[in-house]
Write an enzyme that holds these catalytic residues in place. Sequence first.
Site, short mmCIF file in Angstrom:
data_model
loop_
_atom_site.label_atom_id
_atom_site.label_comp_id
_atom_site.label_asym_id
_atom_site.label_seq_id
_atom_site.Cartn_x
_atom_site.Cartn_y
_atom_site.Cartn_z
N HIS A 113 0.81 -1.22 0.00
CA HIS A 113 0.00 0.00 0.00
C HIS A 113 0.85 1.27 0.00
CE1 HIS A 113 0.48 -0.31 4.50
NE2 HIS A 113 0.53 1.00 4.39
N ASP A 143 0.22 -7.74 1.47
CA ASP A 143 0.67 -6.35 1.56
C ASP A 143 2.19 -6.24 1.54
OD1 ASP A 143 0.23 -3.63 1.58
OD2 ASP A 143 0.11 -3.47 3.76
N SER A 217 4.70 2.31 7.95
CA SER A 217 4.41 1.20 7.05
C SER A 217 5.61 0.87 6.18
CB SER A 217 3.21 1.54 6.16
OG SER A 217 2.04 1.68 6.93
#
Length: 460
Positions: A113, A143, A217
Amino acid sequence: MPMPMPIPMPKLLLFRSLACLLAIATGTAHAALPTDVDGQPLPSLAPMLERVTPAVVNIHSKTVVRVRNALAEDPLFRHFFNLPAVPQQRVQQSLGSGVVVDAERGLVLTNNHVVDGADDIAVTLADGRSLPGEFVGADPDTDVALIRIPPERLVELPLADSNRLRVGDFVVAVGNPFGLGQTVTSGIVSALGRSGLQGLGYQNFIQTDASVNPGNSGGALVNLRGELVGINTAIFSPSGGNVGIGFAIPSALAGDVMQQLLAYGEVRRGSLGVQTQDITPPLAELLKIERNGGAVIARVLPGSPAERAGLQVGDTIVALAGQPIANRRGLHNAEGLLPVEQPIAIRALRDGREITLSAVLSPRPRELAGDTLDPRLAGARLVELPEAQKRRGLRGARIGEVQPGSRAARNGLRPGDVVAAVNQREIADLPTLQQRLAETPEVLLLTILRGGGAYMVEMR
């Protein structure tokens, strides 16, 4: 004179807290702590972090998105206001982190993402250098994404065996929260094998209380030896900030995804070839099962690994490759994370007794005939989404062909439609669609994406 006794870690931490309180009480809060206590050096993560932080990078991606404007698309409106006949666009920007795992080849692991659909990727190293990033591949279901940067004076992090992690192990998170720059937080492993997060097809997260915030992230979760044990990927937060519950993708899983992306350009997932359901109290009584966990086989597909292994309708799968199976979703998750075409052990219950079988998972199908999924889809052929659409963040299954006059055609399905949800439950891919339809819903409502719009279609 007796030698001073070593001070255990908890006592040292207590001493530091007491020292700070004493300093405040005496008005010397500005004074530095001593470098040692009774000849024993105070613990510090600094030496380990000096090796780790050069391998953690900041990632800045840009994505050009077309903006739909009904007025601007009207030719009379454009003529009246003398507007050019070009599509309007805006640029989406994303900030995140990444970890150099191969310095010689310039390979960087991050979250999908963070770079999903990006037209431009810039990577900033800890020493301030900015390098262009090249997208190598991604697996939206876990992911995980892999990018490549020029291999110029890079530092890499070794991958630890995340399967050896235990709840209570100390870990450190390194990333770029809120775009502030490289930041380090510490904590412990709070739980292992977490799943149930929305939006991901296959989950086996490390839960940690090390502070993880937006921008972390793709960053590193390391052990006290400075080895990579996870890729920080998500937080649980009602407010949007850290509340002590962060999730990281285990390094073993991320490393396997990386190797498959390098070898095949995609991730190959396996399937037993069974359709299952959760155990209910009446079903447990009928099948003579004295436990709540497991997935009951409702159908064994012909020619499948399950059929070759000897599994039967009514068997309850309770473990796959040593991993306990709590329910139908847990079985689907385990299938997707295990290697394809390698023997695995299956523990199942049959007629109240436990049996052990062996099977080799076969690759999941990339296309399915509609009537094998549900009679209401007869005449349609469903296929996996193209990689280009997956890279743009699209999820679901694509209708590749619809036979004229078929039941699927009469229900309004067209070639090119994307099935995004079943009965308002999102699907990730073709196997997820197969799983949803295995529940044989009485009412079948499909969410269809077509031509930039979304429609709900009831299948009859």
